[in-house]
Design an enzyme around this catalytic site. Structure first.
Site, short mmCIF file in Angstrom:
data_model
loop_
_atom_site.label_atom_id
_atom_site.label_comp_id
_atom_site.label_asym_id
_atom_site.label_seq_id
_atom_site.Cartn_x
_atom_site.Cartn_y
_atom_site.Cartn_z
N LYS A 32 12.53 -33.10 38.58
CA LYS A 32 12.54 -32.40 37.30
C LYS A 32 11.10 -32.05 36.95
CE LYS A 32 16.99 -33.04 35.65
NZ LYS A 32 17.43 -33.08 37.03
N ASP A 70 1.83 -34.21 38.21
CA ASP A 70 1.98 -35.64 38.50
C ASP A 70 1.39 -35.84 39.89
OD1 ASP A 70 2.85 -38.09 39.42
OD2 ASP A 70 4.92 -37.87 38.69
N TYR A 90 15.26 -29.28 46.07
CA TYR A 90 15.13 -30.04 44.83
C TYR A 90 14.19 -31.23 45.03
CZ TYR A 90 16.76 -30.90 40.16
OH TYR A 90 16.82 -31.01 38.80
#
Ligand code: F6R
Ligand code: MG
Ligand code: MG
Length: 365
Positions: free
Chosen positions: A232, A12, A229
Site C-alpha cells: 500500500k 519507506d 503488488y
C-alpha cells in the site's frame, strides 16, 4: 511575483523493529543532503519527519513542481538513508526504491509525491498530512468534507471566497484517466466515484472563484508502478488554509471522525484512521491502527515557520478513544471481512495456493 513550490516527497527505506519506525539515523542522512542543497540554493528551506516507517521530506524551493533537480535530491537522500538502513540490517531496507538509476522524476520509482506551486499570500498557512499503514484513498472522505461538506466546513456557507465551491481532480487508477468535477453542483457524481475507494482517488482540489490550488494528495500506487503488488502507498497531502480556503480547524475537523480505511496489518485489513501526534506516529497494535499526523506551517518568503503538531491536542482525544474502540471491535472479526479486505485489495493472500491444493477435492454440489 515568483511562485514558491512546496514539495513533500516520501519513501519507506527501512525501519525497526519490523515496520514500526524509521530511526533518527535515516532522518539525519536525509538532513545532510538537504542541508547541502540549502547551502547551494537549490532549496529554500526544509523539514524532515517520519510517520511510522515512512520518511517525509518537506521542502520549499523555486523550481516548480516535477523539478528534475528536486526529485533527484529526494532520490539521493532516500538512497543515502537506504544505505545506512541496509548496513544496520533495518527492516525493509531500501524497499521503496524500486529502480536502480534515477530517470528524471521519482514518479513510478517508488516514492510518493505531493507538490504545489503558488504565489505566497500575505500569510500563507498550510497543513502537511502524513499517514502510515493505509493508502491514498484514506484522504477521500476528509478532503471531501473539507471542501464540500457544509456541516464540516462552515466557510462553504458563510465565507464569500469559499461560497462558489471547489473543483476536484479525480483519478481513475485502474484505467489511468482523470476528470474535473465541480461542487456543489456535481456533488452526487463526485461521491458516486470516490465512494469506490479502491478505484477513484482525489488528486487535487482548486478554488473555483480564482482556480487557486487548494490541496494535493500523493497517489503514486506502488501496486501499479512496480508492475506487481508490492504494498500500500502510505500517503501524504498538503492543504492550504485560511482566507478563502478552509480554516485550520475546518481542515482538521473531518479527522474528529475516525473513518474506516484500508491497510493495517499486512495491508490486507480495514481499520479506523487514528489521528496522532508526530510522537505517536509509530504503529504497533496489529501493526496499526492506520495513523495520520498533521503538521501546520506558515510559509514566509519561502521559509517554513513551524511545524505545529496539530493532532497533539486534547480535542482529538475522543476521536482517538472512538478509533481504539472500533479497532477492538473490528479485530474480533479476525480473518473475516469486513475486517479483512476483499481478495482484490489484499496485499497478502494464500488463496491461489489453497485453491490449487484443494482443486481435486472440490466436487459438484
Ligand atoms: C503493512 C505493513 C506490515 C507488514 C507486516 C508483515 O503495511 O507494513 O503490517 O505487512 O508486518 O511484514 P513482512 O511480510 O515483511 O514480515
Ligand atoms: Mg514498511
Ligand atoms: Mg509505511
Amino acid at each position: 511575483m515568483t511562485k514558491v513550490t512546496l514539495s513533500i516527497i516520501k519513501a519507506d527505506v527501512g525501519s525497526y523493529p519490523g515496520h514500526v519506525e524509521a530511526p533518527p539515523e535515516l532522518i539525519e542522512a536525509c538532513e545532510k543532503r538537504l542541508r547541502g542543497a540549502l547551502e547551494n540554493g537549490l532549496i529554500n528551506d526544509f523539514y524532515i519527519t517520519r510517520c511510522g516507517d515512512d520518511l517525509e521530506l518537506i521542502m520549499t524551493h523555486y523550481n516548480g513542481v516535477d523539478s528534475k533537480e528536486i526529485h533527484k535530491l529526494a532520490w539521493d537522500s532516500f538512497n543515502d538513508a537506504a544505505k545506512i538502513a541496509k548496513k544496520a540490517k533495518l527492516y525493509g531496507a531500501g524497499q521503496d526504491l524500486l529502480k536502480n538509476a534515477f530517470s528524471g522524476n521519482v514518479r513510478g520509482m517508488g516514492p510518493g509525491v505531493a507538490e504545489m506551486e503558488f504565489e505566497e499570500r500575505p500569510a500563507e498557512s498550510v497543513v502537511v498530512f502524513a499517514a502510515d499503514k493505509t493508502d491514498p484513498a484514506a484522504f477521500s472522505l476528509p478532503i471531501y468534507r473539507m471542501f464540500s461538506d457544509p456541516f464540516s466546513s462552515a466557510g462553504l456557507v458563510i465565507d464569500k471566497k469559499m461560497h462558489q465551491g471547489f473543483t476536484f481532480e479525480v483519478h481513475d487508477i485502474k484505467d489511468h484517466k482523470k476528470i474535473l468535477l465541480n461542487t456543489p453542483e456535481e456533488t452526487y457524481d463526485l461521491l458516486a466515484l470516490i465512494g469506490n475507494t479502491a478505484r477513484y482517488l482525489i488528486k487535487r482540489v482548486y478554488r473555483r472563484s480564482d482556480n487557486e490550488i487548494a490541496a494535493v494528495i500523493s497517489t503514486e500506487k506502488l501496486s501499479r508502478i512496480a508492475g506487481k503488488y508490492v504494498g500500500k502507498d502510505d500517503p501524504v497531502a498538503v492543504v492550504r488554509g485560511q482566507s478563502g480556503f478552509p480554516a485550520i480547524g475546518e481542515i482538521l475537523e473531518p479527522f474528529a471522525f475516525p473513518h474506516i480505511v484500508a491497510g493495517w496489518m499486512r495491508g490486507s485489513h480495514r481499520g479506523p484512521l487514528l489521528p496522532v501526534s508526530e510522537m505517536d506516529a509509530r504503529p504497533t497494535r496489529f501493526d496499526g491502527p492506520p495513523r495520520m499526523m498533521a503538521l501546520g506551517f506558515n510559509i514566509s518568503d519561502g521559509v517554513l515557520i513551524g511545524p505545529k503538531d496539530l493532532f497533539d491536542d486534547i480535542s482529538f482525544d475522543n476521536a482517538r478513544r472512538k478509533a481504539l474502540d472500533i479497532a477492538d471491535y473490528l479485530r474480533r472479526h479476525g480473518p473475516f471481512e469486513p475486517h479483512r479486505l476483499s481478495e482484490e485489495e489484499m496485499e497478502y493472500t494464500t488463496l491461489p495456493e489453497v485453491l490449487k491444493k484443494l482443486e481435486k477435492r472440490f466436487k459438484k454440489e
